[in-house]
Scaffold this motif. Sequence first.
Motif, short mmCIF file in Angstrom:
data_model
loop_
_atom_site.label_atom_id
_atom_site.label_comp_id
_atom_site.label_asym_id
_atom_site.label_seq_id
_atom_site.Cartn_x
_atom_site.Cartn_y
_atom_site.Cartn_z
N ALA A 185 3.27 10.30 -9.56
CA ALA A 185 2.60 10.61 -10.83
C ALA A 185 1.90 11.94 -10.74
CB ALA A 185 1.61 9.51 -11.18
N SER A 186 1.27 12.22 -9.61
CA SER A 186 0.58 13.49 -9.42
C SER A 186 1.58 14.66 -9.44
CB SER A 186 -0.18 13.47 -8.09
OG SER A 186 -0.72 14.73 -7.82
N ALA A 188 2.30 1.70 -3.52
CA ALA A 188 1.24 2.15 -4.42
C ALA A 188 0.92 3.62 -4.19
CB ALA A 188 -0.01 1.30 -4.23
N GLU A 189 0.90 4.05 -2.94
CA GLU A 189 0.62 5.45 -2.62
C GLU A 189 1.74 6.36 -3.12
OE1 GLU A 189 -1.46 8.68 -1.57
OE2 GLU A 189 -2.21 6.62 -1.49
N ARG A 190 3.00 5.91 -2.95
CA ARG A 190 4.13 6.71 -3.43
C ARG A 190 4.09 6.86 -4.95
NH1 ARG A 190 8.93 3.77 -1.29
NH2 ARG A 190 7.54 2.57 -0.03
N ARG A 191 3.72 5.80 -5.65
CA ARG A 191 3.61 5.88 -7.11
C ARG A 191 2.53 6.86 -7.51
NH1 ARG A 191 3.73 -0.49 -8.54
NH2 ARG A 191 5.97 -0.80 -8.31
N LYS A 192 1.43 6.83 -6.79
CA LYS A 192 0.32 7.74 -7.09
C LYS A 192 0.73 9.19 -6.85
CE LYS A 192 -4.58 8.25 -5.98
NZ LYS A 192 -5.67 7.76 -5.14
N VAL A 193 1.40 9.45 -5.75
CA VAL A 193 1.86 10.80 -5.43
C VAL A 193 2.91 11.25 -6.44
CG1 VAL A 193 3.17 12.17 -3.73
CG2 VAL A 193 1.30 10.69 -2.98
N LYS A 206 0.83 -1.21 0.00
CA LYS A 206 0.00 0.00 0.00
C LYS A 206 0.86 1.26 0.00
CE LYS A 206 -4.20 -1.91 2.04
NZ LYS A 206 -5.14 -1.89 3.17
#
Length: 179
Positions: free
Chosen positions: A102-103, A95-100, A92
Amino acid sequence: MAEPEEVGLPKASVDKLIKEMMPSDVRCAADSKDLILACCNEFIQLIASEANDISDKDKKKTITGEHVIKSLHVLGFGEYVAEVQSVLADHKNVAERRKVKASKSLDKLGIPREELERQQAELFAKARERANSTVAAAATEVAQPFITPAQPVAPAASAGQGAVGSSSSSSSASSSSSS
Protein backbone atom coordinates in the motif's frame (compact mmCIF):
# COMPACT_ATOMS: atom_id res chain seq x y z
CA MET A 1 -34.54 -10.77 28.55
CA ALA A 2 -33.55 -12.31 25.21
CA GLU A 3 -30.75 -14.83 25.00
CA PRO A 4 -27.64 -13.53 23.21
CA GLU A 5 -27.28 -14.93 19.71
CA GLU A 6 -24.83 -17.81 19.61
CA VAL A 7 -21.68 -16.95 17.74
CA GLY A 8 -19.48 -19.62 16.23
CA LEU A 9 -17.70 -20.91 13.20
CA PRO A 10 -19.64 -21.08 9.94
CA LYS A 11 -21.03 -24.59 9.45
CA ALA A 12 -20.13 -24.63 5.74
CA SER A 13 -16.48 -23.81 6.51
CA VAL A 14 -16.20 -26.58 9.09
CA ASP A 15 -17.91 -29.03 6.72
CA LYS A 16 -15.36 -28.14 4.05
CA LEU A 17 -12.45 -28.66 6.44
CA ILE A 18 -13.86 -32.04 7.50
CA LYS A 19 -14.22 -33.09 3.86
CA GLU A 20 -10.63 -32.01 3.07
CA MET A 21 -9.21 -33.89 6.08
CA MET A 22 -11.10 -37.14 5.52
CA PRO A 23 -10.00 -39.78 3.01
CA SER A 24 -12.04 -39.61 -0.20
CA ASP A 25 -13.70 -42.98 0.44
CA VAL A 26 -14.91 -42.01 3.96
CA ARG A 27 -18.05 -39.99 4.63
CA CYS A 28 -18.97 -38.13 7.80
CA ALA A 29 -22.55 -38.25 9.11
CA ALA A 30 -24.42 -34.97 9.66
CA ASP A 31 -24.65 -35.61 13.42
CA SER A 32 -20.88 -36.11 13.56
CA LYS A 33 -20.29 -32.87 11.65
CA ASP A 34 -22.57 -31.01 14.09
CA LEU A 35 -20.68 -32.51 17.06
CA ILE A 36 -17.31 -31.50 15.56
CA LEU A 37 -18.64 -27.97 14.97
CA ALA A 38 -19.83 -27.75 18.59
CA CYS A 39 -16.43 -28.98 19.85
CA CYS A 40 -14.58 -26.45 17.67
CA ASN A 41 -16.75 -23.61 18.95
CA GLU A 42 -16.27 -24.71 22.58
CA PHE A 43 -12.48 -24.97 22.08
CA ILE A 44 -12.31 -21.46 20.61
CA GLN A 45 -14.44 -20.04 23.44
CA LEU A 46 -12.22 -21.74 26.02
CA ILE A 47 -9.01 -20.38 24.48
CA ALA A 48 -10.53 -16.90 24.00
CA SER A 49 -11.77 -16.78 27.59
CA GLU A 50 -8.36 -17.74 28.99
CA ALA A 51 -6.60 -15.31 26.63
CA ASN A 52 -8.96 -12.58 27.82
CA ASP A 53 -8.10 -13.37 31.45
CA ILE A 54 -4.39 -13.18 30.61
CA SER A 55 -4.82 -9.85 28.81
CA ASP A 56 -6.75 -8.51 31.82
CA LYS A 57 -3.88 -9.56 34.13
CA ASP A 58 -1.47 -7.73 31.79
CA LYS A 59 -3.81 -4.71 31.98
CA LYS A 60 -4.36 -4.81 28.22
CA LYS A 61 -7.67 -4.26 26.46
CA THR A 62 -6.75 -6.19 23.31
CA ILE A 63 -6.06 -9.91 23.11
CA THR A 64 -2.84 -10.50 21.18
CA GLY A 65 -1.31 -13.61 19.65
CA GLU A 66 1.00 -13.87 22.63
CA HIS A 67 -2.03 -14.00 24.96
CA VAL A 68 -3.46 -16.87 22.91
CA ILE A 69 -0.15 -18.74 23.06
CA LYS A 70 0.03 -18.29 26.84
CA SER A 71 -3.57 -19.54 27.15
CA LEU A 72 -2.67 -22.69 25.19
CA HIS A 73 0.14 -23.39 27.70
CA VAL A 74 -2.10 -22.70 30.71
CA LEU A 75 -4.89 -24.98 29.43
CA GLY A 76 -2.52 -27.85 28.62
CA PHE A 77 -2.49 -27.51 24.84
CA GLY A 78 1.27 -26.87 24.62
CA GLU A 79 1.61 -29.27 21.67
CA TYR A 80 -0.25 -26.72 19.50
CA VAL A 81 2.04 -23.79 20.34
CA ALA A 82 4.64 -24.42 17.61
CA GLU A 83 1.95 -24.55 14.90
CA VAL A 84 0.21 -21.45 16.28
CA GLN A 85 3.51 -19.54 16.38
CA SER A 86 4.16 -20.53 12.76
CA VAL A 87 0.71 -19.33 11.67
CA LEU A 88 1.13 -16.12 13.69
CA ALA A 89 4.50 -15.42 12.00
CA ASP A 90 2.94 -16.04 8.57
CA HIS A 91 0.07 -13.69 9.42
CA LYS A 92 2.47 -10.95 10.51
CA ASN A 93 4.49 -11.35 7.29
CA VAL A 94 1.36 -11.09 5.13
CA ALA A 95 0.17 -8.03 7.06
CA GLU A 96 3.58 -6.36 6.66
CA ARG A 97 3.65 -7.09 2.92
CA ARG A 98 0.20 -5.55 2.52
CA LYS A 99 1.33 -2.48 4.42
CA VAL A 100 4.47 -2.12 2.29
CA LYS A 101 2.49 -2.73 -0.92
CA ALA A 102 0.00 0.00 0.00
CA SER A 103 2.85 2.36 0.82
CA LYS A 104 4.59 1.60 -2.51
CA SER A 105 1.39 2.18 -4.48
CA LEU A 106 1.25 5.70 -3.02
CA ASP A 107 4.91 6.21 -3.89
CA LYS A 108 4.25 5.18 -7.51
CA LEU A 109 1.89 8.12 -7.91
CA GLY A 110 4.82 10.52 -7.62
CA ILE A 111 2.79 12.88 -5.43
CA PRO A 112 4.01 13.67 -1.91
CA ARG A 113 1.86 12.28 0.89
CA GLU A 114 1.12 15.80 2.17
CA GLU A 115 -0.28 16.80 -1.23
CA LEU A 116 -2.44 13.66 -1.35
CA GLU A 117 -3.78 14.47 2.12
CA ARG A 118 -4.53 18.07 1.04
CA GLN A 119 -6.37 16.81 -2.05
CA GLN A 120 -8.33 14.35 0.07
CA ALA A 121 -9.34 17.12 2.50
CA GLU A 122 -10.44 19.27 -0.46
CA LEU A 123 -12.57 16.43 -1.88
CA PHE A 124 -14.17 15.87 1.53
CA ALA A 125 -14.97 19.59 1.81
CA LYS A 126 -16.60 19.60 -1.65
CA ALA A 127 -18.63 16.51 -0.80
CA ARG A 128 -19.72 18.05 2.50
CA GLU A 129 -20.74 21.25 0.68
CA ARG A 130 -22.78 19.28 -1.87
CA ALA A 131 -24.46 17.28 0.87
CA ASN A 132 -25.32 20.43 2.82
CA SER A 133 -26.72 22.19 -0.25
CA THR A 134 -28.84 19.13 -1.07
CA VAL A 135 -30.21 19.09 2.47
CA ALA A 136 -30.91 22.83 2.33
CA ALA A 137 -32.73 22.47 -1.01
CA ALA A 138 -34.81 19.62 0.36
CA ALA A 139 -35.71 21.67 3.44
CA THR A 140 -36.79 24.59 1.21
CA GLU A 141 -39.03 22.29 -0.87
CA VAL A 142 -40.67 20.96 2.28
CA ALA A 143 -41.30 24.49 3.58
CA GLN A 144 -43.08 25.62 0.38
CA PRO A 145 -46.80 24.74 0.02
CA PHE A 146 -47.53 22.02 -2.45
CA ILE A 147 -50.45 22.47 -4.87
CA THR A 148 -51.71 19.35 -6.54
CA PRO A 149 -53.17 19.50 -10.06
CA ALA A 150 -56.57 18.48 -8.62
CA GLN A 151 -56.81 21.70 -6.61
CA PRO A 152 -58.27 24.68 -8.51
CA VAL A 153 -56.00 27.66 -8.76
CA ALA A 154 -57.74 30.92 -7.92
CA PRO A 155 -57.20 33.62 -10.58
CA ALA A 156 -55.50 36.83 -9.49
CA ALA A 157 -58.42 39.05 -10.56
CA SER A 158 -61.52 37.67 -12.25
CA ALA A 159 -63.34 39.64 -14.90
CA GLY A 160 -66.62 39.65 -12.96
CA GLN A 161 -65.03 41.11 -9.82
CA GLY A 162 -63.24 43.77 -11.79
CA ALA A 163 -66.47 44.80 -13.52
CA VAL A 164 -68.35 45.02 -10.23
CA GLY A 165 -65.56 46.93 -8.59
CA SER A 166 -65.13 49.25 -11.53
CA SER A 167 -68.85 49.85 -11.94
CA SER A 168 -69.31 50.73 -8.30
CA SER A 169 -66.30 52.99 -8.32
CA SER A 170 -67.39 54.58 -11.58
CA SER A 171 -70.90 55.02 -10.24
CA SER A 172 -69.53 56.54 -7.07
CA ALA A 173 -67.23 58.67 -9.16
CA SER A 174 -70.12 59.73 -11.38
CA SER A 175 -72.32 60.43 -8.36
CA SER A 176 -69.63 62.55 -6.77
CA SER A 177 -69.13 64.49 -9.99
CA SER A 178 -72.87 65.13 -10.41
CA SER A 179 -73.30 66.47 -6.91
